[in-house]
Design a protein around this motif. Structure first.
Motif, PDB file in Angstrom:
ATOM      1  N   TYR A  13       0.845  -1.206   0.000  1.00 23.07           N
ATOM      2  CA  TYR A  13       0.000   0.000   0.000  1.00 23.07           C
ATOM      3  C   TYR A  13       0.878   1.255   0.000  1.00 23.07           C
ATOM      4  O   TYR A  13       0.679   2.185  -0.795  1.00 23.07           O
ATOM      5  CB  TYR A  13      -0.897  -0.051   1.235  1.00 23.07           C
ATOM      6  CG  TYR A  13      -1.922   1.050   1.383  1.00 23.07           C
ATOM      7  CD1 TYR A  13      -3.202   0.909   0.863  1.00 23.07           C
ATOM      8  CD2 TYR A  13      -1.627   2.205   2.102  1.00 23.07           C
ATOM      9  CE1 TYR A  13      -4.167   1.892   1.037  1.00 23.07           C
ATOM     10  CE2 TYR A  13      -2.577   3.208   2.287  1.00 23.07           C
ATOM     11  CZ  TYR A  13      -3.845   3.039   1.752  1.00 23.07           C
ATOM     12  OH  TYR A  13      -4.804   4.020   1.937  1.00 23.07           O
ATOM     13  N   GLN A  20      -8.950   1.533  -0.900  1.00 22.60           N
ATOM     14  CA  GLN A  20      -8.298   0.339  -0.358  1.00 22.60           C
ATOM     15  C   GLN A  20      -7.935   0.449   1.122  1.00 22.60           C
ATOM     16  O   GLN A  20      -7.347  -0.479   1.667  1.00 22.60           O
ATOM     17  CB  GLN A  20      -7.019   0.029  -1.170  1.00 22.60           C
ATOM     18  CG  GLN A  20      -7.258  -0.160  -2.656  1.00 22.60           C
ATOM     19  CD  GLN A  20      -8.231  -1.290  -2.972  1.00 22.60           C
ATOM     20  OE1 GLN A  20      -8.387  -2.233  -2.192  1.00 22.60           O
ATOM     21  NE2 GLN A  20      -8.902  -1.201  -4.116  1.00 22.60           N
ATOM     22  N   LEU A  77      -6.578  -2.787   4.439  1.00 24.43           N
ATOM     23  CA  LEU A  77      -5.339  -2.869   5.224  1.00 24.43           C
ATOM     24  C   LEU A  77      -5.555  -3.736   6.458  1.00 24.43           C
ATOM     25  O   LEU A  77      -6.664  -3.781   7.006  1.00 24.43           O
ATOM     26  CB  LEU A  77      -4.898  -1.468   5.657  1.00 24.43           C
ATOM     27  CG  LEU A  77      -4.324  -0.567   4.573  1.00 24.43           C
ATOM     28  CD1 LEU A  77      -4.306   0.885   5.036  1.00 24.43           C
ATOM     29  CD2 LEU A  77      -2.916  -1.031   4.185  1.00 24.43           C
TER      30      LEU A  77
END
Length: 482
Positions: A310, A333, A337
């Motif tokens: 990420y 997104q 995580l």
């Protein structure tokens, strides 16, 4: 209280797997010992899985009318551990439907059941044809099936031309070459990192053989992708990288999820190597590889995006000024995580996103909310704050930040010495440059340009230096402005 291997292994199971294991232990087919069932019920019946087992309480639950015998409860724990291993084995067999089907074919031959073998063989072929996988394991299963077909022919007198045996050999050849090339690529990758010496004499011969039969082997993704990677890692031509990138966009889905990630990791490592050589075009290549992984669902590990991936994607996208795409990625997104790191990772990357667009106030406000325990994130968070103070010309705040950064590097014992020295050199050069900029009015134009050039040469010559390009970019900007 006593530690138990069984408790430690049980802790690794998800809640769903623990429930499945409990059903397994309570199944009379797999386990006929009622006391092991009672002990497992005691362990799983607590609000939280204990880190250590209170054996006396457990014994009282299982044997309420007996005096405590430690050996008896230890024996039950040992048997539960065996059941857990059996449970894992059974799960793997159930997940391996193709392997299970081949096992049924072996039993059909053993009991000379021609009809069962014929039906099972057709079912196996249908399963393999419907599967998208074209990895080495696919060819190994084909090989095993061909061997069983050959045994069937001999056992039931169906033919004597040996066709299946020849096909079995070809399948095994594809499997074997693919696996050897895969291991060779892993060895080369390890050699690049650790300097480990390996002997590649046989592999060199095999690579030459594959190279001489390109038309044949290029049709097998499990061989050709690793052949390309091997050539990419041993040949200076970037053409192998671009061929790999193009093939992965089409063929990554033909491998398992983990192997697909591994293939992309080889490509990403090549890009990193090129960037270290100063070939900046590979920054965009790295970014596009990550985008391919996202499109192919290979960026996710158990439905989560690793925090490092990420962060790397955001950093690359910002460097390439792909702000619209990066902004969407950060928000879309963030829920993917890992929960333990989600908030801090999201906050840091949002700060980096604002910094890259010179929105320094928003970036610094976000960084003040970050609370990382991870050493690397502590490092890059401090680094980003230092850059913000420099960019804004807040020289006193910058000096304070540099001093705190230096203390952090000094006190952090777990950091490798090369990284520590690289960080110290960054702080030293940043301080020299900032003091020159702060006092530029005290120098003549010629003198100021000379000092900048001297500093630039020192930075270029320094072997271990964190964020070298950032420092050089600012010096070159000052030199160009005259």
């Amino acid at each position: 209280m006593s530690q138990s291997k069984f408790i430690q292994y049980l802790a690794f199971l998800s809640p769903a797997d623990r429930a499945a294991f409990r059903a397994f232990v309570h199944s009379p087919y797999f386990n006929k010992h009622k006391n092991t069932r009672k002990l497992l019920d005691f362990i799983l019946g607590q609000k939280q899985l204990p880190q250590a087992l209170d054996k006396e309480r457990a014994f009282e639950f299982v044997f309420p009318q007996r005096a405590y015998e430690e050996q008896l409860i230890s024996n039950l724990l040992s048997y539960l551990l065996k059941l857990l291993r059996h449970f894992h084995s059974t799960q793997r067999q159930q997940q391996d439907s193709a392997g299970l089907q081949l096992s049924l074919l072996e039993h059909a031959l053993l009991y000379q059941n021609e009809n069962l073998f014929t039906l099972g063989s057709k079912k196996f072929q249908q399963q393999l044809a419907q599967s998208p996988r074209q990895d080495s394991q696919h060819h190994f299963l084909q090989h095993k099936h061909r061997r069983l077909l050959d045994k069937y022919d001999i056992q039931f007198g169906k033919r004597d031309d040996g066709e299946h045996l020849e096909q079995a050999l070809q399948d095994f050849q594809i499997f074997s070459i693919g696996e050897n090339l895969k291991i060779a690529c892993q060895m080369l990758a390890r050699k690049q990192v650790t300097g480990q010496a390996y002997h590649f004499s046989f592999l060199t011969i095999m690579v030459g053989f594959v190279d001489s039969q390109k038309t044949h082997f290029a049709q097998y993704p499990s061989v050709w992708n690793y052949f390309i990677i091997y050539k990419m890692m041993t040949d200076s031509s970037p053409s192998y990288y671009f061929e790999l990138k193009e093939r992965l966009s089409r063929e990554a889905k033909l491998f398992s999820h983990q192997e697909g990630r591994d293939l992309y990791t080889h490509a990403l490592n090549y890009c990193i190597g090129q960037l270290n050589l100063g070939v900046n075009a590979f920054r965009k290549e790295s970014f596009e590889l990550y985008q391919q992984m996202l499109d192919n669902k290979l960026l996710f590990v158990e439905d989560q995006i690793p925090q490092w991936d990420y962060t790397n994607i955001v950093a690359l996208g910002c460097e390439l000024q792909e702000y619209e795409w990066v902004g969407r990625f950060i928000e879309e997104q963030k829920n993917a995580l890992p929960s333990a790191y989600a908030l801090n990772t999201y906050t840091y990357n949002l700060a980096a996103f604002h910094y890259s667009q010179q929105q320094y106030r928003q970036a610094s406000e976000l960084l003040n909310k970050v609370e990382f325990q991870d050493l690397y994130y502590q490092l890059i968070t401090r680094l980003l704050l230092l850059k913000i103070y420099f960019e804004q010309g807040e020289w006193k705040a910058l000096d304070y930040s540099i001093d705190n950064f230096r203390i952090f590097l000094l006190r952090t014992k777990k950091m490798e010495e090369k990284r520590r020295k690289s960080g110290r050199n960054l702080l030293r050069f940043t301080k020299q440059l900032s003091h020159m900029l702060e006092k530029r009015t005290t120098f003549s134009k010629k003198e100021f340009q000379h000092k900048l050039q001297v500093l630039k040469d020192k930075i270029a010559a320094c072997q271990l230096l964190l964020n070298r390009s950032w420092l050089l970019q600012h010096i070159e900007k000052e030199l160009a402005s005259g």
